[in-house]
Design a protein around this motif. Structure first.
Motif, PDB file in Angstrom:
ATOM      1  N   GLU A   1       0.822  -1.207   0.000  1.00 38.64           N
ATOM      2  CA  GLU A   1       0.000   0.000   0.000  1.00 38.64           C
ATOM      3  C   GLU A   1       0.857   1.259   0.000  1.00 38.64           C
ATOM      4  OE1 GLU A   1      -2.679  -0.282   3.312  1.00 38.64           O
ATOM      5  OE2 GLU A   1      -3.255  -2.336   2.787  1.00 38.64           O
ATOM      6  N   SER A   2       2.123   1.096   0.315  1.00 43.92           N
ATOM      7  CA  SER A   2       3.077   2.201   0.305  1.00 43.92           C
ATOM      8  C   SER A   2       4.395   1.686  -0.244  1.00 43.92           C
ATOM      9  CB  SER A   2       3.282   2.758   1.717  1.00 43.92           C
ATOM     10  OG  SER A   2       4.364   3.658   1.752  1.00 43.92           O
ATOM     11  N   ILE A   3       5.124   2.538  -0.926  1.00 44.44           N
ATOM     12  CA  ILE A   3       6.393   2.098  -1.511  1.00 44.44           C
ATOM     13  C   ILE A   3       7.600   2.668  -0.775  1.00 44.44           C
ATOM     14  CG2 ILE A   3       5.435   1.733  -3.812  1.00 44.44           C
ATOM     15  CD1 ILE A   3       6.526   4.445  -4.598  1.00 44.44           C
ATOM     16  N   HIS A   4       7.378   3.299   0.368  1.00 47.41           N
ATOM     17  CA  HIS A   4       8.506   3.903   1.092  1.00 47.41           C
ATOM     18  C   HIS A   4       9.610   2.896   1.385  1.00 47.41           C
ATOM     19  CE1 HIS A   4       5.646   7.239   1.782  1.00 47.41           C
ATOM     20  NE2 HIS A   4       6.739   7.958   1.820  1.00 47.41           N
ATOM     21  N   GLN A   5       9.219   1.665   1.759  1.00 50.42           N
ATOM     22  CA  GLN A   5      10.233   0.675   2.114  1.00 50.42           C
ATOM     23  C   GLN A   5      10.915   0.066   0.888  1.00 50.42           C
ATOM     24  OE1 GLN A   5       6.829  -2.099   3.614  1.00 50.42           O
ATOM     25  NE2 GLN A   5       8.633  -3.429   3.410  1.00 50.42           N
ATOM     26  N   TYR A   6      10.327   0.286  -0.305  1.00 53.07           N
ATOM     27  CA  TYR A   6      10.895  -0.290  -1.524  1.00 53.07           C
ATOM     28  C   TYR A   6      11.514   0.762  -2.440  1.00 53.07           C
ATOM     29  CZ  TYR A   6       7.867  -4.152  -0.090  1.00 53.07           C
ATOM     30  OH  TYR A   6       7.256  -5.149   0.615  1.00 53.07           O
ATOM     31  N   GLY A   7      11.285   2.043  -2.141  1.00 50.19           N
ATOM     32  CA  GLY A   7      11.681   3.120  -3.042  1.00 50.19           C
ATOM     33  C   GLY A   7      13.096   3.022  -3.553  1.00 50.19           C
ATOM     34  N   GLY A   8      14.031   2.694  -2.666  1.00 52.80           N
ATOM     35  CA  GLY A   8      15.432   2.634  -3.066  1.00 52.80           C
ATOM     36  C   GLY A   8      15.760   1.453  -3.949  1.00 52.80           C
ATOM     37  N   LYS A   9      14.892   0.443  -3.969  1.00 49.47           N
ATOM     38  CA  LYS A   9      15.144  -0.766  -4.760  1.00 49.47           C
ATOM     39  C   LYS A   9      14.466  -0.713  -6.134  1.00 49.47           C
ATOM     40  CE  LYS A   9      15.224  -3.528  -0.493  1.00 49.47           C
ATOM     41  NZ  LYS A   9      14.578  -4.652   0.230  1.00 49.47           N
ATOM     42  N   VAL A  10      13.518   0.190  -6.295  1.00 52.25           N
ATOM     43  CA  VAL A  10      12.780   0.269  -7.561  1.00 52.25           C
ATOM     44  C   VAL A  10      13.659   0.872  -8.642  1.00 52.25           C
ATOM     45  CG1 VAL A  10      10.826   1.357  -8.731  1.00 52.25           C
ATOM     46  CG2 VAL A  10      10.528   0.416  -6.429  1.00 52.25           C
ATOM     47  N   ASP A  11      13.757   0.186  -9.788  1.00 55.28           N
ATOM     48  CA  ASP A  11      14.534   0.728 -10.901  1.00 55.28           C
ATOM     49  C   ASP A  11      13.686   0.951 -12.153  1.00 55.28           C
ATOM     50  OD1 ASP A  11      14.117  -1.877 -11.747  1.00 55.28           O
ATOM     51  OD2 ASP A  11      16.180  -2.506 -11.365  1.00 55.28           O
ATOM     52  N   GLY A  12      12.377   0.777 -12.018  1.00 53.69           N
ATOM     53  CA  GLY A  12      11.479   1.027 -13.145  1.00 53.69           C
ATOM     54  C   GLY A  12      10.041   1.095 -12.684  1.00 53.69           C
ATOM     55  N   VAL A  13       9.202   1.831 -13.431  1.00 51.72           N
ATOM     56  CA  VAL A  13       7.788   1.977 -13.087  1.00 51.72           C
ATOM     57  C   VAL A  13       6.951   1.609 -14.303  1.00 51.72           C
ATOM     58  CG1 VAL A  13       6.005   3.515 -12.180  1.00 51.72           C
ATOM     59  CG2 VAL A  13       8.408   3.889 -11.557  1.00 51.72           C
ATOM     60  N   ASP A  14       5.955   0.757 -14.091  1.00 54.13           N
ATOM     61  CA  ASP A  14       5.091   0.289 -15.180  1.00 54.13           C
ATOM     62  C   ASP A  14       3.633   0.496 -14.778  1.00 54.13           C
ATOM     63  OD1 ASP A  14       3.984  -0.918 -17.377  1.00 54.13           O
ATOM     64  OD2 ASP A  14       4.566  -2.961 -16.843  1.00 54.13           O
ATOM     65  N   PRO A  15       3.070   1.671 -15.077  1.00 52.45           N
ATOM     66  CA  PRO A  15       1.671   1.930 -14.710  1.00 52.45           C
ATOM     67  C   PRO A  15       0.719   1.495 -15.818  1.00 52.45           C
ATOM     68  CG  PRO A  15       2.616   3.920 -15.587  1.00 52.45           C
ATOM     69  CD  PRO A  15       3.701   2.853 -15.676  1.00 52.45           C
ATOM     70  N   TRP A  16      -0.568   1.521 -15.512  1.00 50.11           N
ATOM     71  CA  TRP A  16      -1.600   1.316 -16.535  1.00 50.11           C
ATOM     72  C   TRP A  16      -1.466   2.418 -17.581  1.00 50.11           C
ATOM     73  CZ3 TRP A  16      -4.634  -2.755 -17.341  1.00 50.11           C
ATOM     74  CH2 TRP A  16      -5.804  -2.624 -18.093  1.00 50.11           C
TER      75      TRP A  16
END
Length: 355
Positions: free
Chosen positions: A77-92
């Motif tokens: 429900e939140s990406i704060h804990q994953y923010g540093g690991k995300v290297d791409g965003v795929d939205p609708w």
């Protein structure tokens, strides 16, 4: 790690052009109930941003029970804990409202499109793009015209030149933003038109065609500027709103359409889209998109193809159906036909049934 988001309110957000946008209730509920959908194409360990983790996990477990080779993403429900690991965003679909939401959720600027990029997507999402592509797909067996008007008088003259016409808002969603006009513009439609021109600047005017069948083709605009074909989308609508898709092999879907249209015509149109859209996109859009089409009937009951009713610069339910068909039935030579439906009974749910 890729961050996936199902934001079905995208078309309405895009029409508003606002970063500070609140989706209508139906859009929020659809996002809440079907937020798990990106798990269908996410990879192991990817993150799917949802409104309610418990709802998403329950729906996903029911769905994946029938799938072969489904991955195991993480719902959050939140990406704060994953923010540093995300290297791409795929939205609708990308819009200013989603960008603001993700930024407030802690996602860094480097992963978010800037205003120029978003404005480019919004410009290409204007129905003018479909009108620009349409004459480039003109060939024997096709039909279709679309005109852009920026004044009431110009729209009125076009409408009066047609036996029956359709006026379309440049940006709209799920059959909304349409007015069918028989010869002349009524007082009520005139008020709608003036309000539309004030808000969106122009209106699209098209001849009315006798529709026999809706369908679409799904594509992906690649990072190298090319456009690749993904598959046919045979879908159903009710009152302009999407209700479901056929799940079948490409060959089976082609045979279904061959009852109305010659298959070489479909191939020519598909190839034309792949050849012509890179020049129109000019690298300003990368990602999945769909082209809606329809089979039309002439006065002598023969069928013609309208090859570009609309271009949806986002992922579509047709893409969902293509992915789901591969997971439900990975055998490429199986001719079983199923239907994917989005049903509503106090909440939205996805169902798959064999025909």
């Amino acid at each position: 790690m890729t961050l996936h988001i199902f934001n079905p309110e995208h078309d309405i957000a895009l029409a508003s052009g606002l970063a500070n946008f609140t989706a209508p209730h139906a859009g929020r509920q659809l996002r809440h109930d079907l937020g798990f959908l990106p798990a269908l194409w996410a990879e192991d360990g990817d993150v799917v941003l949802v409104d309610d983790v418990n709802v998403a996990e329950r729906a996903w477990q029911k769905c994946r029970h029938h799938l072969h080779g489904a991955k195991t993403p993480v719902f959050a429900e939140s990406i704060h804990q994953y923010g540093g690991k995300v290297d791409g965003v795929d939205p609708w679909g990308w819009d200013a409202a989603l960008r603001r939401r993700l930024h407030r959720n802690g996602l860094g600027e480097r992963l978010l499109p800037d205003s120029e990029h978003l404005n480019g997507i919004r410009r290409l999402s204007h129905r003018h793009t479909a009108a620009q592509l349409l004459p480039l797909l003109r060939m024997d067996g096709t039909v279709g015209e679309a005109f852009e008007c920026d004044t009431v008088e110009a729209a009125r003259q076009l409408v009066q030149s047609q036996e029956m016409a359709v006026m379309k808002a440049p940006w709209s969603s799920s059959g909304r933003g349409l007015r069918f006009v028989n010869g002349s513009i009524t007082e009520q439609t005139d008020a709608w038109l003036r309000h539309l021109l004030e808000r969106q600047g122009t209106v699209m005017v098209e001849p009315y065609y006798n529709k026999v069948k809706d369908f679409g083709m799904e594509f992906t605009a690649q990072t190298d500027g090319t456009v690749s074909y993904e598959g046919l989308s045979l879908f159903h609508t009710k009152n302009g709103a999407y209700t479901g898709n056929i799940l079948a092999t490409e060959n089976t879907k082609r045979q279904m359409l061959s009852r109305y249209l010659p298959l070489p015509l479909l191939d020519e149109v598909r190839n034309g889209i792949c050849q012509q859209l890179p020049g129109i996109f000019e690298g300003k859009y990368v990602g999945p998109f769909g082209v809606d089409m329809m089979v039309t009937a002439t006065k002598d009951s023969s069928c013609l193809l309208h090859p570009c009713v609309e271009i949806n610069l986002r992922r579509t339910m047709g893409h969902v159906a293509l992915t789901l068909a591969r997971l439900v039935n990975p055998s490429a030579d199986d001719d079983i036909v199923r239907v994917m439906r989005i049903e509503f009974n106090n909440y939205y749910k996805l169902t798959v049934q064999q025909l």
